[in-house]
Write an enzyme that holds these catalytic residues in place. Structure first.
Site, mmCIF file in Angstrom:
data_model
loop_
_atom_site.group_PDB
_atom_site.id
_atom_site.type_symbol
_atom_site.label_atom_id
_atom_site.label_comp_id
_atom_site.label_asym_id
_atom_site.label_seq_id
_atom_site.Cartn_x
_atom_site.Cartn_y
_atom_site.Cartn_z
ATOM 1 N N GLU A 112 -5.666 4.897 -91.338
ATOM 2 C CA GLU A 112 -5.946 6.246 -90.833
ATOM 3 C C GLU A 112 -6.978 6.175 -89.718
ATOM 4 O O GLU A 112 -7.852 5.310 -89.757
ATOM 5 C CB GLU A 112 -6.526 7.118 -91.966
ATOM 6 C CG GLU A 112 -5.605 7.229 -93.163
ATOM 7 C CD GLU A 112 -6.292 7.879 -94.373
ATOM 8 O OE1 GLU A 112 -7.417 8.392 -94.234
ATOM 9 O OE2 GLU A 112 -5.682 7.848 -95.449
ATOM 10 N N CYS A 146 -35.637 15.789 -49.261
ATOM 11 C CA CYS A 146 -34.307 15.190 -49.349
ATOM 12 C C CYS A 146 -34.400 13.707 -48.986
ATOM 13 O O CYS A 146 -34.927 13.365 -47.923
ATOM 14 C CB CYS A 146 -33.338 15.908 -48.406
ATOM 15 S SG CYS A 146 -31.743 15.092 -48.319
ATOM 16 N N ASP A 188 -24.637 2.996 -82.745
ATOM 17 C CA ASP A 188 -24.012 2.682 -84.031
ATOM 18 C C ASP A 188 -23.786 1.179 -84.161
ATOM 19 O O ASP A 188 -23.973 0.590 -85.220
ATOM 20 C CB ASP A 188 -22.647 3.383 -84.156
ATOM 21 C CG ASP A 188 -22.804 4.884 -84.288
ATOM 22 O OD1 ASP A 188 -23.955 5.361 -84.218
ATOM 23 O OD2 ASP A 188 -21.777 5.569 -84.445
ATOM 24 N N LYS A 228 -10.346 6.750 -87.900
ATOM 25 C CA LYS A 228 -11.691 7.057 -88.396
ATOM 26 C C LYS A 228 -12.309 8.033 -87.409
ATOM 27 O O LYS A 228 -12.687 7.663 -86.301
ATOM 28 C CB LYS A 228 -12.529 5.793 -88.503
ATOM 29 C CG LYS A 228 -13.886 6.044 -89.140
ATOM 30 C CD LYS A 228 -14.592 4.728 -89.426
ATOM 31 C CE LYS A 228 -15.856 4.940 -90.219
ATOM 32 N NZ LYS A 228 -16.840 5.766 -89.520
ATOM 33 N N GLU A 284 -13.429 15.220 -92.789
ATOM 34 C CA GLU A 284 -14.359 15.094 -91.670
ATOM 35 C C GLU A 284 -14.351 16.367 -90.830
ATOM 36 O O GLU A 284 -13.284 16.887 -90.502
ATOM 37 C CB GLU A 284 -13.892 13.908 -90.826
ATOM 38 C CG GLU A 284 -14.928 13.300 -89.949
ATOM 39 C CD GLU A 284 -15.853 12.309 -90.660
ATOM 40 O OE1 GLU A 284 -15.696 12.090 -91.878
ATOM 41 O OE2 GLU A 284 -16.737 11.781 -89.976
HETATM 42 S S1 IVH Z 1 -12.511 7.357 -96.610
HETATM 43 C C1 IVH Z 1 -14.633 6.151 -100.230
HETATM 44 N N1 IVH Z 1 -11.096 8.047 -94.510
HETATM 45 O O1 IVH Z 1 -16.186 7.417 -92.290
HETATM 46 C C2 IVH Z 1 -13.939 6.351 -98.953
HETATM 47 N N2 IVH Z 1 -13.456 8.069 -94.333
HETATM 48 O O2 IVH Z 1 -18.338 5.200 -93.475
HETATM 49 C C3 IVH Z 1 -14.818 6.967 -97.974
HETATM 50 N N3 IVH Z 1 -14.293 8.810 -92.159
HETATM 51 O O3 IVH Z 1 -18.614 9.258 -93.319
HETATM 52 C C4 IVH Z 1 -14.225 7.605 -96.869
HETATM 53 N N4 IVH Z 1 -12.349 9.170 -91.231
HETATM 54 O O4 IVH Z 1 -16.495 10.619 -93.495
HETATM 55 C C5 IVH Z 1 -12.324 7.859 -95.011
HETATM 56 N N5 IVH Z 1 -9.737 8.646 -92.746
HETATM 57 C C6 IVH Z 1 -10.951 8.472 -93.245
HETATM 58 C C7 IVH Z 1 -12.123 8.719 -92.485
HETATM 59 C C8 IVH Z 1 -13.356 8.496 -93.067
HETATM 60 C C9 IVH Z 1 -13.653 9.212 -91.049
HETATM 61 C C10 IVH Z 1 -15.767 8.743 -92.293
HETATM 62 C C11 IVH Z 1 -16.263 9.268 -93.593
HETATM 63 C C12 IVH Z 1 -17.552 8.535 -93.807
HETATM 64 C C13 IVH Z 1 -17.402 7.313 -92.961
HETATM 65 C C14 IVH Z 1 -17.364 6.091 -93.837
#
Ligand code: IVH
Length: 679
Positions: free
Chosen positions: A115, A408, A31, A117, A174
Site C-alpha cells: 500500500e 537594487c 525524516d 505510505k 491517515e
Molecule cells: S499500517 C501496525 N498502512 O505510517 C501497522 N500505516 O510508521 C501500522 N501509514 O504513522 C500502520 N500509510 O499512519 C499502515 N497504508 C498504511 C499507511 C501507514 C501511512 C503511516 C501510519 C503510521 C506510519 C507508520
C-alpha cells in the site's frame, strides 16, 4: 567507541527530535536523518542487548500528547513500522518472517499487500453500530488526543457507515492534505505573514490539532483508511478482503493497494509506485508491505514498537541538510526582489540542489539565516527547492547575518516595500534586470511562445544590446542572428519564422505576454472578450474597466497606470511601425454552451482524460472547479465517484454523467474507452 555513551547520546537525540516532530510539529532534522539515528541505536542495542532499557526510544514511541486536548487511551496500541531502505532489507524482512513462522517445519506461502505510505497523520476513528463516536491522534501510541470534532469536519470521513450491525470498529488511517492544497494554503499564509508548513504532514497535523474545529473545517484535509485495530472485529481473513470490506462500508481506501504474491512482486510494485509518486495529488513517502493473511499476522504478532508482519519501504528522503554559502538577491520581471540561498550542493530526492528560494523579505527575515548556517532544504515533487529553516542548534558563533539590501543589486535604485505587501520591489522601470526578465516572459510559453527565443538566447541578445525592449524583437534580421556565437543560418531562420508568426497575436495572449502587473492569463482573457482592439483598451476609463465582471480595483488601476506611461505609448508606436498588430478574439465566450458554468470532474472518466475534459470545458467557455464549492454549477461524475459526489448532492448541484456532459457541449465521445487514468 564507548558504546554505552553513544547509546545514551542517541536516546537523548531521538527523544528530542521525536518531541519536536510529533508534539511541536517543528522538526529540526529530516525524516531520513531521524531514521539513520534510529537505525544506529537499534543496531547498537542488537549488538549489546544488555544495554536495552524500557525507556529507550527503540522500545516505545517518543511522543507525548499535547495537553490542550482531552486524552484518549487506545484500546489497542497504535504501532509504528520498521523501515526498509533497499531490496536487501526487504529480503531480510521475508527471511525473518519465514524463520519466525518455522518455515523449515511447517512450510508457508507468504503473500503481501503493498500500500502507498501516505505522508500525513495517523488517526483512529471509533464507530459503534456504524456511528462515528470518537476520533483521536496516535499520540505516544497508547494515549492520543481527542480530536473528534476536528475529524468530523473532514468530508471523506463518514459520520455513518453502511453497516449498523458491528458493535464496535476501531478504524485506523491517515489524514493528509493534497500537494496543491498545501501550496495554496502556504501561499495564503505567506500573504498573511504566517509561518509556512514545511511539508504535508506538518500541515495535516497543524490543521487537525486546532482547538477550534472551525479552523480545521477550512483546511482541505482528506482521509484514507488502511486498517482495523483488531481484524477479528470484521468478517475478513486478509488485508486484501479488509480493504474491499472497508470500502463497502463507505470508508475511503487507497486505489493503489496491490496484492503481491512474492517479495519480488513487492519490489516491482515499489519501483512502480516510486515512478508514479510525483504524479499523485498527494505526497507519499514510501510503501507499506503487510503480510496479507490475518492468521499469519496473528502468529507473527508485535514487537514493542512495531508489528513483525509489516514493514515500511521508504523512498529516498526529499529533505536534506546542507550549508548556506551565501544569499543572492534576484530581481524579477515586476521588480520583486527574491532572496535565493546559494548552498553547498546536496542531493535531495535524487536531484542535486545548489540554489533554493527564500520567497520574499518577510520569509527571509523570519528564517533569520546566517551565512555558514546548516540549513534544512526540501524539494517537493517538481517544485523549486526551498530552505525550510536554519538549524540554530548547529551554530558555533562564526555565522554571519545577511541583511536584505536597500538598493537594487542590479541598477542601484532604492528598493521599496509597500506596507501590507510581502514583496520588496525595485521600482525603476529601466532596471536592466526587470527588462531582461520581461523580455524572457514575452517570448516564453506563457507569453507569445516564440520558438528559439528562450532564456539563454534572450540573455545573449540583451547583453549584446540587440534586444533591449519588446519592439527590438520584431526588427531583428536574419543576418544579425546568423552571425552570433552559437547561432547559424538554420537557427536564425527558425527564430525569424517564429517572430513572423508572432506578429499578429490574439489580443488576450498579447496582453498576458506584456506582463502588466495583476494582469494574468484570466484577466487578459476577460479584456480580450470586452475590447475589440488594443486601441479601444488603451483608451478605456477606470470606470469601464471596473464594470467588467472579474476585474478588480488592483488590476484596473494597474492597467490604467500602464497605458498612461509615456514610455509604454512610445513602445506601442514602435510595435505598430514594426507591423505588430494584435487581433481581436475569435468570438464572444457568451455564445458558448458552457459560458458562466463552473464544472468539476470526479471519479474515473472512461471517455476522456482529465486534460481532455478540462480543455473541452475551457474551449466551450466554461471554468473548471477543483473542489465542491457554492460557485460550482455542475459535477460530472465518472466511475467510483465518492465524496465529491456526495457533497455535490448535499449542495443540490446538477450531477451529470460523462454522456450527459458530452451532450451538453454537443461533443461526440470516443467510442473506445481509454484505460482508467490514475488521478
Ligand atoms: S499500517 C501496525 N498502512 O505510517 C501497522 N500505516 O510508521 C501500522 N501509514 O504513522 C500502520 N500509510 O499512519 C499502515 N497504508 C498504511 C499507511 C501507514 C501511512 C503511516 C501510519 C503510521 C506510519 C507508520
Amino acid at each position: 567507541m564507548d558504546v554505552a555513551k553513544r547509546i545514551r547520546e542517541l536516546r537523548l537525540l531521538l527523544q528530542e527530535h521525536a518531541h519536536r516532530y510529533y508534539v511541536l510539529d517543528d522538526p529540526l532534522i529530516s525524516d531520513g536523518e531521524y531514521d539513520l539515528l534510529f537505525h544506529e541505536l537499534v543496531r547498537l542495542e542488537e549488538q549489546h542487548p544488555e544495554l536495552i532499557t524500557p525507556d529507550s526510544p527503540s522500545q516505545h514511541l517518543g511522543a507525548i500528547p499535547l495537553d490542550k486536548f482531552a486524552q484518549v487511551v487506545h484500546r489497542l496500541p497504535m504501532l509504528s513500522l520498521e523501515n526498509a531502505f533497499n531490496t536487501d532489507d526487504l529480503h531480510a524482512f521475508e527471511d525473518r518472517l519465514l524463520r519466525f513462522l518455522n518455515q523449515d517445519i511447517a512450510p508457508v506461502s507468504l503473500s503481501y499487500m503493498a500500500e502507498p505510505k501516505i505522508d500525513g497523520l495517523a488517526v483512529e476513528l471509533i464507530y459503534e453500530q456504524g456511528k462515528l463516536l470518537q476520533g483521536s491522534t496516535r499520540g505516544d501510541g497508547s494515549k492520543g488526543e481527542d480530536i473528534t470534532a476536528q475529524l468530523k469536519t473532514i468530508s471523506s470521513i463518514p459520520h455513518k457507515l453502511q453497516d449498523h450491525a458491528t458493535p464496535r470498529l476501531e478504524v485506523r488511517g491517515e489524514v493528509f492534505m493534497d500537494r496543491e492544497a498545501l501550496t495554496l494554503l502556504n501561499h495564503e499564509r505567506l500573504q498573511g505573514g504566517e509561518p509556512l508548513f514545511a511539508n504535508p504532514r506538518n500541515a495535516a497535523a497543524g490543521s487537525l490539532r486546532q482547538l477550534d474545529p472551525a479552523i480545521t473545517a477550512r483546511r482541505p484535509l482528506k482521509f484514507l483508511a488502511y486498517g482495523i485495530a483488531d481484524p477479528a472485529q470484521t468478517p475478513c481473513s486478509s488485508q486484501q478482503e479488509l480493504l474491499v470490506w472497508m470500502g463497502n462500508l463507505g470508508l475511503p481506501v487507497s486505489e493503489l493497494a496491490r496484492i503481491c504474491p512474492s517479495i519480488t512482486d513487492v519490489i516491482t510494485r515499489f519501483d512502480e509506485l516510486a515512478a508514479l509518486r510525483h504524479q499523485l495529488d498527494y505526497e507519499i513517502d514510501g510503501m507499506v508491505v503487510k503480510v496479507d493473511d490475518f492468521e499469519l499476522q496473528q502468529r507473527l504478532g508485535n514487537k514493542a514498537r512495531a508489528p513483525r508482519w509489516a514493514i515500511a519501504c521508504k523512498f529516498p528522503a526529499i529533505q536534506a541538510t546542507t550549508r548556506l554559502i551565501s544569499v543572492a538577491f534576484q530581481v524579477g520581471r515586476t521588480g520583486a526582489v527574491t532572496p535565493v540561498a546559494i548552498l553547498e550542493p546536496v542531493e535531495v530526492g535524487g536531484v542535486t540542489v545548489s540554489r533554493a528560494t527564500l520567497h520574499n523579505r518577510d520569509e527571509f527575515e523570519r528564517k533569520d539565516l546566517r551565512v555558514g548556517d546548516t540549513v534544512l532544504v526540501q524539494r517537493a515533487g517538481d517544485v523549486i527547492p526551498e530552505v525550510v529553516k536554519a538549524i540554530v542548534e548547529k551554530r558555533d558563533g562564526s555565522e554571519q547575518p545577511v541583511a536584505m539590501p536597500i538598493h537594487c543589486p542590479v541598477c542601484g535604485h532604492a528598493l521599496l516595500k509597500v506596507v501590507g505587501e510581502a514583496v520588496t520591489r525595485c521600482v525603476n522601470p529601466h532596471c536592466p534586470a526587470q527588462r531582461l526578465r520581461s523580455l524572457i516572459h514575452f517570448s516564453s510559453k506563457a507569453g507569445l511562445d516564440i520558438d528559439g527565443l528562450g532564456k539563454k538566447s534572450m540573455e545573449q541578445l540583451f547583453n549584446l544590446q540587440l534586444v533591449r525592449d519588446i519592439p527590438d524583437i520584431f526588427v531583428l534580421t536574419h543576418e544579425q542572428l546568423a552571425s552570433l556565437e552559437g547561432w547559424g543560418d538554420k537557427s536564425a531562420d527558425k527564430v525569424i519564422a517564429a517572430i513572423e508568426a508572432a506578429r499578429h497575436p490574439v489580443l488576450g495572449r498579447f496582453l498576458g505576454a506584456l506582463g502588466i502587473r495583476f494582469v494574468g492569463e484570466v484577466t487578459a482573457a476577460l479584456l480580450e472578450q470586452t475590447f475589440e482592439s488594443l486601441g479601444q483598451l488603451m483608451h478605456a476609463s477606470l470606470a469601464t474597466l471596473l464594470e467588467i465582471e472579474g476585474i478588480g480595483e488592483q488590476a484596473a488601476g494597474s492597467i490604467i497606470d500602464y497605458f498612461s506611461d509615456p514610455d509604454v505609448r512610445v513602445m506601442f508606436d514602435r510595435l505598430q511601425q514594426a507591423g505588430v498588430t494584435p487581433e481581436a478574439g475569435q468570438r464572444s465566450q457568451a455564445d458558448l454552451p458552457l459560458s458562466g458554468q463552473v464544472i468539476l470532474f470526479t471519479g474515473t472518466l472512461t471517455t476522456l482524460s482529465r486534460t481532455e475534459a478540462k480543455k473541452l470545458v475551457k474551449d466551450h467557455g466554461g471554468q473548471i472547479a477543483t473542489t465542491v464549492t457554492h460557485n460550482m454549477t455542475h459535477l460530472v461524475a465518472g466511475e467510483k465517484a465518492e465524496s465529491k459526489l456526495k457533497k455535490a448532492k448535499e449542495l443540490g448541484k446538477i450531477i451529470l454523467t460523462e454522456q450527459e456532459f458530452h451532450e451538453m457541449i454537443h461533443h461526440e465521445p470516443r467510442t473506445t474507452p481509454q484505460q482508467a487514468v490514475v488521478k
